[in-house]
Write an enzyme that holds these catalytic residues in place. Structure first.
Site, PDB file in Angstrom:
ATOM      1  N   ARG A  47     -10.657  16.264  -7.330  1.00 62.97           N
ATOM      2  CA  ARG A  47     -10.609  14.937  -6.679  1.00 62.97           C
ATOM      3  C   ARG A  47     -11.998  14.299  -6.640  1.00 62.97           C
ATOM      4  O   ARG A  47     -12.144  13.087  -6.692  1.00 62.97           O
ATOM      5  CB  ARG A  47      -9.992  15.083  -5.275  1.00 62.97           C
ATOM      6  CG  ARG A  47      -9.883  13.797  -4.490  1.00 62.97           C
ATOM      7  CD  ARG A  47      -8.784  13.839  -3.433  1.00 62.97           C
ATOM      8  NE  ARG A  47      -8.749  15.068  -2.660  1.00 62.97           N
ATOM      9  CZ  ARG A  47      -9.534  15.339  -1.612  1.00 62.97           C
ATOM     10  NH1 ARG A  47     -10.436  14.471  -1.214  1.00 62.97           N
ATOM     11  NH2 ARG A  47      -9.414  16.477  -0.962  1.00 62.97           N
ATOM     12  N   TYR A 102      -1.763 -11.224  -9.198  1.00 56.15           N
ATOM     13  CA  TYR A 102      -0.631 -10.330  -9.424  1.00 56.15           C
ATOM     14  C   TYR A 102       0.168 -10.159  -8.119  1.00 56.15           C
ATOM     15  O   TYR A 102      -0.423  -9.974  -7.044  1.00 56.15           O
ATOM     16  CB  TYR A 102      -1.176  -8.986  -9.936  1.00 56.15           C
ATOM     17  CG  TYR A 102      -0.143  -7.913 -10.061  1.00 56.15           C
ATOM     18  CD1 TYR A 102       0.953  -8.068 -10.901  1.00 56.15           C
ATOM     19  CD2 TYR A 102      -0.261  -6.729  -9.345  1.00 56.15           C
ATOM     20  CE1 TYR A 102       1.911  -7.071 -11.015  1.00 56.15           C
ATOM     21  CE2 TYR A 102       0.683  -5.723  -9.461  1.00 56.15           C
ATOM     22  CZ  TYR A 102       1.770  -5.909 -10.293  1.00 56.15           C
ATOM     23  OH  TYR A 102       2.718  -4.922 -10.401  1.00 56.15           O
ATOM     24  N   ASP A 174      -9.985  -9.450 -10.978  1.00 54.62           N
ATOM     25  CA  ASP A 174      -9.027  -8.610 -11.706  1.00 54.62           C
ATOM     26  C   ASP A 174      -9.124  -9.029 -13.170  1.00 54.62           C
ATOM     27  O   ASP A 174      -8.708 -10.125 -13.537  1.00 54.62           O
ATOM     28  CB  ASP A 174      -7.618  -8.847 -11.132  1.00 54.62           C
ATOM     29  CG  ASP A 174      -6.559  -7.966 -11.783  1.00 54.62           C
ATOM     30  OD1 ASP A 174      -6.763  -7.571 -12.943  1.00 54.62           O
ATOM     31  OD2 ASP A 174      -5.532  -7.709 -11.137  1.00 54.62           O
ATOM     32  N   LYS A 199      -2.536  -1.544 -18.839  1.00 56.60           N
ATOM     33  CA  LYS A 199      -2.243  -2.641 -19.759  1.00 56.60           C
ATOM     34  C   LYS A 199      -3.106  -2.512 -21.031  1.00 56.60           C
ATOM     35  O   LYS A 199      -2.942  -1.569 -21.756  1.00 56.60           O
ATOM     36  CB  LYS A 199      -2.462  -3.979 -19.031  1.00 56.60           C
ATOM     37  CG  LYS A 199      -1.779  -4.047 -17.646  1.00 56.60           C
ATOM     38  CD  LYS A 199      -0.296  -3.923 -17.763  1.00 56.60           C
ATOM     39  CE  LYS A 199       0.502  -4.038 -16.483  1.00 56.60           C
ATOM     40  NZ  LYS A 199       0.084  -3.356 -15.293  1.00 56.60           N
TER      41      LYS A 199
HETATM   42  C1  LIG Z   1      -3.048  -8.358 -13.378  1.00 53.69           C
HETATM   43  C2  LIG Z   1      -2.555  -7.073 -12.794  1.00 53.69           C
HETATM   44  N1  LIG Z   1      -3.288  -6.463 -11.840  1.00 53.69           N
HETATM   45  C3  LIG Z   1      -2.893  -5.304 -11.275  1.00 53.69           C
HETATM   46  C4  LIG Z   1      -1.706  -4.689 -11.645  1.00 53.69           C
HETATM   47  C5  LIG Z   1      -1.292  -3.402 -10.995  1.00 53.69           C
HETATM   48  O1  LIG Z   1      -1.556  -2.341 -11.868  1.00 53.69           O
HETATM   49  P1  LIG Z   1      -0.718  -0.982 -11.951  1.00 53.69           P
HETATM   50  O2  LIG Z   1       0.683  -1.325 -12.350  1.00 53.69           O
HETATM   51  O3  LIG Z   1      -1.472  -0.192 -12.970  1.00 53.69           O
HETATM   52  O4  LIG Z   1      -0.764  -0.357 -10.598  1.00 53.69           O
HETATM   53  C6  LIG Z   1      -0.911  -5.285 -12.631  1.00 53.69           C
HETATM   54  C7  LIG Z   1       0.365  -4.678 -13.035  1.00 53.69           C
HETATM   55  O5  LIG Z   1       1.197  -5.300 -13.684  1.00 53.69           O
HETATM   56  C8  LIG Z   1      -1.352  -6.509 -13.223  1.00 53.69           C
HETATM   57  O6  LIG Z   1      -0.634  -7.140 -14.164  1.00 53.69           O
END
Ligand SMILES: Cc1ncc(COP(=O)(O)O)c(C=O)c1O
Length: 381
Positions: A47, A102, A174, A199
């Site tokens: 961890r 998101y 993000d 992604k």
């Molecule tokens: C722009 C964006 N940020 C954060 C996330 C969250 O990521 P995760 O699904 O890896 O937890 C997503 C998921 O679709 C996303 O599209």
């Protein structure tokens, strides 16, 4: 060194003992100590640290132009990374969220932060000047996503940073949609870059992960403490897969962008398509920003507005675009925000945000672009 070189070499020197060129997966949870309190190579327990994770963290920091003393922090998911960043906030702190972040980010802010006393505020970030007006001297953190989902609108990161820093707030971006290949928010002054590596970074729709990258060692130390005690670290196997994906990020993103631009241009000329959303192409106001902060490219996502019946037909008739909720993989994906990513929003709220029942989003993959266009053409009818 240039981006493509760093993607292949940063953090990925041949392994010391065997010379293995590819960083091995270290599934061990424990490490033998030299003597009580003295570790052999800085590793004690999975961890706290793992060599596969550290290879990915070093590489990501390099790609995001963080200083060498600030390796990234890799989490078990993008949501775990956002959660760790949000844990910097205390009761009565003010968080300003761009309205189109998101959905999971909003959900986390509403279900965990707000009940714990954090003041959660929203502003439309598609107009940078208006967004900046929402930053007040009491704002502690500004959370942005650019390009934003699903209309792919851009926010001027450097302008937001200036206003936020004047107010004493941290800026987190993000960077999942743009990836460090197109955009480096830290170089534009942001304090925290967040990724869902699930992604484009992983890029093959087979690894879950998230990351935070910062440029201030003191901020990294705080986030590392949060990660260590809450424990949502990325698994060695997911780190290995993500690092494997990152080695080809430059060529993948180049093709994602080229294919997406061609598809956006095709859709703009199609009689059934009412509006196309693609950064730098469809909204002339955004062109300077694409040049300024996205290395002149619009990314791999394209959205379009159709009559509802046409949208439904398209969703049913494509053969190369898989109907799915994610993005950023080598394969093309089609999604329907009104019934998928944004289904939880009340209809009025969706309308206010410009998300109609005829909106369709494409994550354009790496297939031959002529094949993709032919598929869209037959599916649009
Ligand atoms: C722009 C964006 N940020 C954060 C996330 C969250 O990521 P995760 O699904 O890896 O937890 C997503 C998921 O679709 C996303 O599209």
């Amino acid at each position: 060194m240039e981006f493509a070189t760093r993607a292949i070499h940063a953090g990925q020197e041949p392994e010391q003992t065997t010379g293995a060129v590819i960083p091995p997966i270290y599934p061990t949870t424990i490490y033998a100590f030299e003597e009580p309190g003295v570790s052999r190579a800085g590793y004690e327990y999975i961890r706290y640290g793992n060599p596969t994770r550290h290879a990915l963290e070093t590489c990501l920091a390099s790609l995001e132009e963080a200083p060498a003393e600030c390796p990234a922090l890799c989490f078990s998911s993008g949501m775990a990374a956002i959660d760790a960043a949000f844990r910097l906030l205390r009761p009565n702190d003010r968080l300003l969220l761009a309205r189109d972040v998101y959905g999971g980010t909003t959900h986390l802010a509403e279900t965990i932060l707000r009940p714990n006393g954090v003041v959660v505020e929203y502003a439309d970030a598609s107009n940078t000047e208006l967004f900046i007006e929402a930053i007040t001297p009491g704002t502690c953190m500004v959370w942005l996503e650019t390009p934003a989902n699903p209309l792919l609108q851009l926010t001027d990161i450097a302008a937001v940073v200036q206003a936020a820093h004047d107010a004493g707030a941290l800026v987190a971006v993000d960077n999942t949609f743009a990836t460090p290949y197109l955009q480096n928010p830290l170089a534009l002054g942001a304090d925290i870059v967040m990724h869902s590596s699930t992604k484009y970074l992983g890029g093959h729709s087979d690894a879950l992960g998230g990351a935070l990258v910062v440029r201030d060692p003191a901020l990294r130390a705080r986030l590392w403490e949060i990660q260590k005690v809450t424990g949502a670290v990325a698994s060695p196997f997911d780190c290995w897969l993500t690092l494997r994906g990152i080695r080809t990020l430059a060529v993948r993103m180049q093709t994602h962008c080229e294919n997406a631009l061609r598809i956006a241009q095709f859709l703009m000329g199609h009689p059934r398509v009412r509006t196309v959303y693609y950064p730098g192409l469809t909204d002339p106001n955004q062109r300077p920003l694409v040049q300024k902060q996205m290395r002149g490219m619009g990314g791999g996502m394209v959205s379009m507005e159709l009559e509802v019946a046409d949208a439904e037909k398209l969703l049913k008739s494509t053969t190369l675009f898989t109907l799915a909720g994610s993005l950023g993989g080598v394969e093309s994906i089609i999604s329907y925000p009104a019934k998928m990513s944004h289904a939880a929003l009340p209809v009025e709220e969706r309308r206010a945000r410009g998300i109609s029942d005829g909106l369709v989003r494409l994550s354009v993959g790496l297939e031959n672009v002529e094949d993709l266009i032919a598929d869209l053409e037959q599916a649009l009818g």
